[in-house]
Design an enzyme around this catalytic site. Structure first.
Site, short mmCIF file in Angstrom:
data_model
loop_
_atom_site.label_atom_id
_atom_site.label_comp_id
_atom_site.label_asym_id
_atom_site.label_seq_id
_atom_site.Cartn_x
_atom_site.Cartn_y
_atom_site.Cartn_z
CB ILE A 1 43.04 42.61 39.78
CG1 ILE A 1 41.64 42.71 39.20
CG2 ILE A 1 43.38 43.82 40.60
CD1 ILE A 1 40.55 43.01 40.23
CG ASP A 2 46.63 37.99 39.32
OD1 ASP A 2 47.22 38.57 38.40
OD2 ASP A 2 47.17 37.71 40.41
CE LYS A 3 39.91 32.29 34.57
NZ LYS A 3 40.26 30.96 34.06
#
Length: 341
Positions: A151-153
């Site tokens: 999942i994105d930062k």
């Protein structure tokens, strides 16, 4: 003066860190600017240093920073040291582990934590923390230990991590076969018209801005992507929705929602950090800016995760609380929408 001998690209001292091929529609553009569009977290200064040191190559030849990239050019950045993401160092970083056994673990990732090392983020990532927690993690097809999905930062929420080769293969197959369950909570700009719907459109990198992804509705570019959404709550100028992922492409929910005109709230990369809906009143502007401060990231949380256990065959399902920053932001909108009507 003696001419400087050009090192051979395949000489053992040089390692490829980045490689890009300029697309058909590429207008002539200086190589330093071209690389700025492509490399996340790069600074102009770093790129110019690389050019001065002879680390930027186009079509097998060293070029200066003012070289104009044309369609079809192959641009590489080569250094004398291997890419840092292969130098993975275990780090004692606290992890929120919601479940763990011999085969796998499920982590609730906080917003702001990068999942795996890459350009500009060589430490402090989820993988550095996992390697400290578990000594031998199996590598996935991209040589990234333990990762089945990511999942994105700046997205918070649940991730499953494989601890054995068998678990890695088994779980990866479930994600590939679209049998895993992934539900996200998102706050988006605008009043989403339908109570539920499906967005499908291939996703690939945006040719004009490499840090963004883009929907290609004709499906002749990129990879198939499908997102099912349901409206949970209408809050006036924003809507709280639940998204179920059928596929897991980079930035999928962020790109799909923007595509249907509902950019994620405070999603800086896709323009959601501007006031996209609402009134022109100063008071309203102040209110939105306050909510941006409460939630200094895109309003996206990976809330639910379900899969079949690779060893026992049991169906497992995990649910996570909405983090404080997102919860506070939603509450503020709830109060605002009640009082403004």
């Amino acid at each position: 003066m003696e001419p400087v001998p050009q090192p051979q690209e395949n000489s053992e001292e040089l390692y490829e860190h980045h490689k890009f091929v300029a697309s058909k529609g590429q207008e002539p553009l200086r190589v330093d600017k071209f690389l700025m569009n492509f490399i996340e977290y790069a600074t102009r200064n770093k790129i110019q240093q690389a050019a001065k040191s002879g680390n930027i190559w186009v079509n097998g030849t060293v070029v200066k920073q003012n070289y104009k990239v044309k369609a079809g050019d192959e641009v590489k950045v080569l250094f004398a040291h291997p890419p840092h993401e292969h130098l993975l160092v275990p780090e004692a970083i606290p992890l929120t582990i919601v479940y763990e056994d011999e085969a796998l673990l499920v982590v609730n990732k906080s917003a702001g934590m990068v999942v795996h090392p890459g350009h500009g983020n060589y430490s402090g990532t989820l993988i550095n923390a996992l390697l400290h927690h578990t000594k031998d993690l199996p590598e996935n097809s991209n040589e990234r230990p333990g990762l089945v999905h990511r999942i994105d930062k700046d997205t918070s929420g649940l991730l499953v991590v494989a601890k054995t080769e068998h678990a890695m293969t088994h779980l990866s197959q479930q994600f590939f076969d679209k049998t895993s369950e992934r539900e996200y909570i998102a706050l988006v700009w605008g009043n989403v018209e339908d109570d539920s719907g499906t967005v499908s459109g291939h996703i690939a990198r945006n040719p004009k801005n490499r840090l963004q992804m883009q929907v290609f509705p004709e499906g002749n570019e990129g990879k198939e992507a499908v997102t099912h959404y349901t409206v949970l709550e209408r809050l006036g100028y924003v809507t709280l929705i639940s998204c179920r992922l059928e596929t897991g492409r980079t930035h999928q929910i962020r790109v799909h929602m923007k595509y249907i005109g509902h950019t994620l709230f405070n999603d800086e990369r896709y323009g959601g950090d501007k006031i996209l809906k609402g009134t022109t009143f100063t008071k309203y502007k102040q209110f939105v800016e306050n909510t941006f401060k409460i939630l200094p990231r895109q309003a996206l949380h990976a809330k639910t995760l379900g899969f079949v256990h690779p060893v026992s065959g049991d169906r497992m399902r995990f649910d996570s609380e909405i983090p404080t920053d997102l919860g506070d932001c939603i509450d503020k909108w709830r109060r605002y929408s009640k009082h403004s009507h």
